[in-house]
Design a protein around this motif. Structure first.
Motif, PDB file in Angstrom:
ATOM      1  N   ARG A  82      32.001  22.810  42.534  1.00 21.61           N
ATOM      2  CA  ARG A  82      31.168  23.519  42.974  1.00 21.61           C
ATOM      3  C   ARG A  82      30.633  24.863  43.059  1.00 21.61           C
ATOM      4  NH1 ARG A  82      36.547  25.427  46.775  1.00 21.61           N
ATOM      5  NH2 ARG A  82      37.049  23.209  47.255  1.00 21.61           N
ATOM      6  N   GLN A  83      29.465  25.331  43.187  1.00 19.58           N
ATOM      7  CA  GLN A  83      28.257  26.389  42.554  1.00 19.58           C
ATOM      8  C   GLN A  83      29.728  27.996  42.131  1.00 19.58           C
ATOM      9  OE1 GLN A  83      24.788  26.825  44.505  1.00 19.58           O
ATOM     10  NE2 GLN A  83      24.270  28.873  43.902  1.00 19.58           N
ATOM     11  N   GLY A  84      29.009  28.456  40.955  1.00 23.21           N
ATOM     12  CA  GLY A  84      30.187  29.057  40.336  1.00 23.21           C
ATOM     13  C   GLY A  84      31.397  29.289  40.106  1.00 23.21           C
ATOM     14  N   GLU A  85      31.561  28.003  40.191  1.00 28.96           N
ATOM     15  CA  GLU A  85      32.632  28.023  38.838  1.00 28.96           C
ATOM     16  C   GLU A  85      32.732  27.424  38.012  1.00 28.96           C
ATOM     17  OE1 GLU A  85      35.786  25.364  42.377  1.00 28.96           O
ATOM     18  OE2 GLU A  85      33.995  24.176  41.423  1.00 28.96           O
ATOM     19  N   VAL A  86      33.645  27.947  36.908  1.00 24.42           N
ATOM     20  CA  VAL A  86      33.786  27.556  35.201  1.00 24.42           C
ATOM     21  C   VAL A  86      33.724  26.188  35.355  1.00 24.42           C
ATOM     22  CG1 VAL A  86      34.088  28.388  32.891  1.00 24.42           C
ATOM     23  CG2 VAL A  86      33.400  29.812  34.603  1.00 24.42           C
ATOM     24  N   VAL A  87      33.116  25.449  34.333  1.00 26.55           N
ATOM     25  CA  VAL A  87      33.775  24.550  34.321  1.00 26.55           C
ATOM     26  C   VAL A  87      33.116  24.155  32.819  1.00 26.55           C
ATOM     27  CG1 VAL A  87      33.211  23.273  37.016  1.00 26.55           C
ATOM     28  CG2 VAL A  87      31.360  23.082  35.606  1.00 26.55           C
ATOM     29  N   ARG A 124      38.087  24.884  35.026  1.00 25.42           N
ATOM     30  CA  ARG A 124      38.707  26.018  34.917  1.00 25.42           C
ATOM     31  C   ARG A 124      38.995  27.297  35.544  1.00 25.42           C
ATOM     32  NH1 ARG A 124      39.035  25.459  29.488  1.00 25.42           N
ATOM     33  NH2 ARG A 124      37.196  24.589  28.247  1.00 25.42           N
ATOM     34  N   THR A 125      38.144  26.932  37.259  1.00 27.30           N
ATOM     35  CA  THR A 125      38.991  27.556  38.119  1.00 27.30           C
ATOM     36  C   THR A 125      38.485  27.413  39.594  1.00 27.30           C
ATOM     37  OG1 THR A 125      36.099  28.317  38.095  1.00 27.30           O
ATOM     38  CG2 THR A 125      37.425  30.046  37.113  1.00 27.30           C
ATOM     39  N   ARG A 126      38.907  26.921  39.874  1.00 31.44           N
ATOM     40  CA  ARG A 126      39.467  25.770  40.782  1.00 31.44           C
ATOM     41  C   ARG A 126      40.886  25.932  41.335  1.00 31.44           C
ATOM     42  NH1 ARG A 126      37.793  21.442  43.538  1.00 31.44           N
ATOM     43  NH2 ARG A 126      35.702  22.073  43.308  1.00 31.44           N
ATOM     44  N   ASP A 127      41.127  27.293  42.741  1.00 34.99           N
ATOM     45  CA  ASP A 127      42.137  27.532  43.052  1.00 34.99           C
ATOM     46  C   ASP A 127      42.491  28.518  42.770  1.00 34.99           C
ATOM     47  OD1 ASP A 127      41.889  25.903  45.302  1.00 34.99           O
ATOM     48  OD2 ASP A 127      43.054  24.145  44.485  1.00 34.99           O
ATOM     49  N   PHE A 128      43.064  28.343  41.788  1.00 28.74           N
ATOM     50  CA  PHE A 128      43.344  29.302  40.418  1.00 28.74           C
ATOM     51  C   PHE A 128      43.569  29.320  39.155  1.00 28.74           C
ATOM     52  CE2 PHE A 128      47.355  26.823  41.388  1.00 28.74           C
ATOM     53  CZ  PHE A 128      48.379  25.978  40.166  1.00 28.74           C
ATOM     54  N   ALA A 129      44.066  29.962  38.145  1.00 31.79           N
ATOM     55  CA  ALA A 129      44.496  29.975  36.587  1.00 31.79           C
ATOM     56  C   ALA A 129      45.878  30.384  35.939  1.00 31.79           C
ATOM     57  CB  ALA A 129      43.250  30.743  36.025  1.00 31.79           C
ATOM     58  N   GLN A 130      46.163  29.799  34.807  1.00 33.63           N
ATOM     59  CA  GLN A 130      47.032  30.973  34.444  1.00 33.63           C
ATOM     60  C   GLN A 130      46.445  30.359  33.075  1.00 33.63           C
ATOM     61  OE1 GLN A 130      50.466  30.800  35.609  1.00 33.63           O
ATOM     62  NE2 GLN A 130      50.413  29.122  36.805  1.00 33.63           N
ATOM     63  N   ALA A 131      46.608  32.076  33.232  1.00 34.89           N
ATOM     64  CA  ALA A 131      46.039  32.198  31.450  1.00 34.89           C
ATOM     65  C   ALA A 131      47.716  32.727  30.096  1.00 34.89           C
ATOM     66  CB  ALA A 131      45.416  34.310  31.881  1.00 34.89           C
ATOM     67  N   VAL A 132      47.452  31.577  29.705  1.00 35.17           N
ATOM     68  CA  VAL A 132      48.425  31.849  29.096  1.00 35.17           C
ATOM     69  C   VAL A 132      47.995  32.393  27.856  1.00 35.17           C
ATOM     70  CG1 VAL A 132      49.333  29.883  26.650  1.00 35.17           C
ATOM     71  CG2 VAL A 132      49.018  28.948  29.876  1.00 35.17           C
ATOM     72  N   PRO A 147      47.346  49.562  41.006  1.00 32.82           N
ATOM     73  CA  PRO A 147      46.472  49.194  42.093  1.00 32.82           C
ATOM     74  C   PRO A 147      45.117  48.698  42.065  1.00 32.82           C
ATOM     75  CG  PRO A 147      45.989  51.471  40.805  1.00 32.82           C
ATOM     76  CD  PRO A 147      47.078  51.037  40.668  1.00 32.82           C
ATOM     77  N   THR A 148      44.472  48.807  40.250  1.00 35.69           N
ATOM     78  CA  THR A 148      43.496  47.784  40.217  1.00 35.69           C
ATOM     79  C   THR A 148      43.341  45.923  39.306  1.00 35.69           C
ATOM     80  OG1 THR A 148      42.483  49.888  39.153  1.00 35.69           O
ATOM     81  CG2 THR A 148      41.130  47.736  38.503  1.00 35.69           C
ATOM     82  N   PHE A 149      44.610  45.861  38.922  1.00 36.38           N
ATOM     83  CA  PHE A 149      44.545  44.246  38.017  1.00 36.38           C
ATOM     84  C   PHE A 149      45.462  43.654  38.800  1.00 36.38           C
ATOM     85  CE2 PHE A 149      42.741  46.763  34.670  1.00 36.38           C
ATOM     86  CZ  PHE A 149      42.255  46.246  34.679  1.00 36.38           C
ATOM     87  N   GLY A 150      46.491  44.845  39.736  1.00 40.08           N
ATOM     88  CA  GLY A 150      47.414  44.007  40.568  1.00 40.08           C
ATOM     89  C   GLY A 150      47.311  42.611  41.093  1.00 40.08           C
ATOM     90  N   PRO A 151      46.252  43.485  42.066  1.00 37.86           N
ATOM     91  CA  PRO A 151      45.923  42.065  43.154  1.00 37.86           C
ATOM     92  C   PRO A 151      45.924  40.888  42.208  1.00 37.86           C
ATOM     93  CG  PRO A 151      45.484  44.507  43.842  1.00 37.86           C
ATOM     94  CD  PRO A 151      45.981  44.214  42.432  1.00 37.86           C
ATOM     95  N   PRO A 187      41.794  35.394  42.092  1.00 34.25           N
ATOM     96  CA  PRO A 187      40.834  34.676  41.608  1.00 34.25           C
ATOM     97  C   PRO A 187      40.669  34.165  40.353  1.00 34.25           C
ATOM     98  CG  PRO A 187      39.852  36.431  42.401  1.00 34.25           C
ATOM     99  CD  PRO A 187      40.753  36.959  42.782  1.00 34.25           C
ATOM    100  N   PRO A 188      41.045  32.915  40.546  1.00 28.84           N
ATOM    101  CA  PRO A 188      40.547  32.163  38.684  1.00 28.84           C
ATOM    102  C   PRO A 188      39.761  33.187  37.964  1.00 28.84           C
ATOM    103  CG  PRO A 188      40.105  31.363  40.252  1.00 28.84           C
ATOM    104  CD  PRO A 188      40.263  31.550  41.122  1.00 28.84           C
ATOM    105  N   LEU A 189      38.189  33.102  38.624  1.00 25.74           N
ATOM    106  CA  LEU A 189      37.412  33.991  37.468  1.00 25.74           C
ATOM    107  C   LEU A 189      37.766  34.944  36.459  1.00 25.74           C
ATOM    108  CD1 LEU A 189      34.087  33.171  39.506  1.00 25.74           C
ATOM    109  CD2 LEU A 189      34.765  32.246  37.603  1.00 25.74           C
ATOM    110  N   GLN A 190      38.859  35.917  37.355  1.00 25.37           N
ATOM    111  CA  GLN A 190      39.164  37.366  36.640  1.00 25.37           C
ATOM    112  C   GLN A 190      40.384  36.285  35.229  1.00 25.37           C
ATOM    113  OE1 GLN A 190      38.231  40.025  37.785  1.00 25.37           O
ATOM    114  NE2 GLN A 190      37.112  39.280  38.876  1.00 25.37           N
ATOM    115  N   GLN A 191      40.488  35.621  35.644  1.00 29.33           N
ATOM    116  CA  GLN A 191      41.914  35.094  34.335  1.00 29.33           C
ATOM    117  C   GLN A 191      41.239  36.090  33.131  1.00 29.33           C
ATOM    118  OE1 GLN A 191      41.224  30.741  32.466  1.00 29.33           O
ATOM    119  NE2 GLN A 191      40.147  30.363  34.385  1.00 29.33           N
ATOM    120  N   TRP A 192      40.083  35.516  32.650  1.00 31.07           N
ATOM    121  CA  TRP A 192      39.718  36.275  31.146  1.00 31.07           C
ATOM    122  C   TRP A 192      40.128  37.587  31.160  1.00 31.07           C
ATOM    123  CZ3 TRP A 192      36.812  31.854  33.224  1.00 31.07           C
ATOM    124  CH2 TRP A 192      37.002  31.348  32.869  1.00 31.07           C
ATOM    125  N   THR A 193      39.602  38.557  31.586  1.00 30.15           N
ATOM    126  CA  THR A 193      39.344  39.914  32.380  1.00 30.15           C
ATOM    127  C   THR A 193      41.262  40.267  32.155  1.00 30.15           C
ATOM    128  OG1 THR A 193      38.098  40.141  33.556  1.00 30.15           O
ATOM    129  CG2 THR A 193      39.393  41.810  33.795  1.00 30.15           C
TER     130      THR A 193
END
Length: 294
Positions: free
Chosen positions: A124-129, A169-177, A206-210, A239-245
């Motif tokens: 999908r557009q906007g995903e990381v693949v 790498r960003t479908r539904d959810f991500a696991q930051a290992v 409050p910023t990162f918890g959600p 959202p999974p796009l935040q995994q690296w942050t």
């Protein structure tokens, strides 16, 4: 001058052709309206812009296919009304199609692959693949290619025919290992408890918890490294796009927590062994140039 029978035959042929053309236009308009209505109904239930874009692309594809099929059928009927045999034309078109197919097989493969990539919702557009050995953010996807932008800002155009496997790498959810090494002299349980504390602190922020879908998951001791005991945990990110942050923020906080507790994060050590003689004595190990001259 035309005789009455010839005029009658001409008018009959003309009316038949006009009727075929009118019916073709009506069928095409109805088919396009049905496709548009179905597309709009599905788009209203779409939960993200990427899926809506995919549905729009599929709608255009189906409209094009319907138009081509209707044109071929109408053309064949018109040729039949004019008394022109369709069989030789089909045979010539078949030979020409084979030649064109061989010449443009890569292009045809791109379109077929692109159609199924869209139909199966693999990208999908906007995903990381990761596709064809290239990773990046999907900026656009057509039946011909996928446009990616990597971390350095470089844009890559990947033909759909070259895509044999897709890593999304960003479908539904991500696991930051997260893998962290501690010195062998440190208490593993204490180090794991600090990791849990940092995870709870991050989730309460409050910023990162959600962005955290669950509590920190401790995997435990992963391996005994050359100079460290390696511990592993992971964070479920939505959202999974935040995994690296989220991964960078957790590592920053964990470093501060380990420093505050005095837990050593070792760097690689090298032990030089000079060996020993057969009688068990060690030869002299001379080191020069390391101490300042007196």
């Amino acid at each position: 001058m035309f005789e009455a029978s010839e005029w009658k035959s001409f008018l009959s042929t003309a009316l038949s052709i006009i009727l075929i053309l009118v019916l073709a236009v009506i069928v095409r308009a109805l088919a396009h309206r049905l496709i548009r209505a179905f597309r709009e109904a599905v788009q209203r239930r779409a939960d993200d812009p990427g899926r809506a874009q995919r549905i729009e692309t599929l709608g255009r594809t189906f409209r094009y296919i319907v138009t081509v099929v209707i044109a071929i059928v109408a053309g064949s009927l018109i040729l039949g009304v004019l008394g022109i045999s369709v069989a030789p034309i089909l045979a010539a078109a078949g030979v020409a199609g084979i030649a064109v197919g061989f010449a443009a097989q890569s292009l045809i493969k791109d379109y077929f692959n692109g159609f199924f990539l869209l139909l199966e919702d693999q990208i999908r557009q906007g995903e990381v693949v990761q596709i064809a050995g290239i990773g990046g953010l999907v900026e656009a996807m057509t039946l011909r290619y996928v446009r990616l932008r990597d971390f350095d800002g470089h844009v890559h155009f990947v033909p759909n025919g070259e895509i044999t496997a897709v890593t999304n790498r960003t479908r539904d959810f991500a696991q930051a290992v997260i893998r962290v090494g501690i010195a062998y002299r440190e208490d593993v349980e204490e180090a794991l408890e600090v990791m849990r504390e940092v995870g709870r602190e991050l989730r309460a922020d409050p910023t990162f918890g959600p962005n955290l879908a669950d509590d920190l998951e401790i995997i435990g001791v992963d391996e005994w490294g050359d100079s460290s005991v390696n511990l592993v945990c992971r964070l479920k990110i939505v959202p999974p796009l935040q995994q690296w942050t989220m991964r960078r923020e957790y590592l920053k906080r964990l470093k501060k927590a380990y420093d505050a507790r005095g837990i050593e994060i070792p760097f690689p050590h090298l032990t030089v062994y000079a060996g020993e003689l057969k009688d068990g004595s060690a030869p002299p190990f001379r080191v020069s140039g390391l101490l300042p001259s007196q």
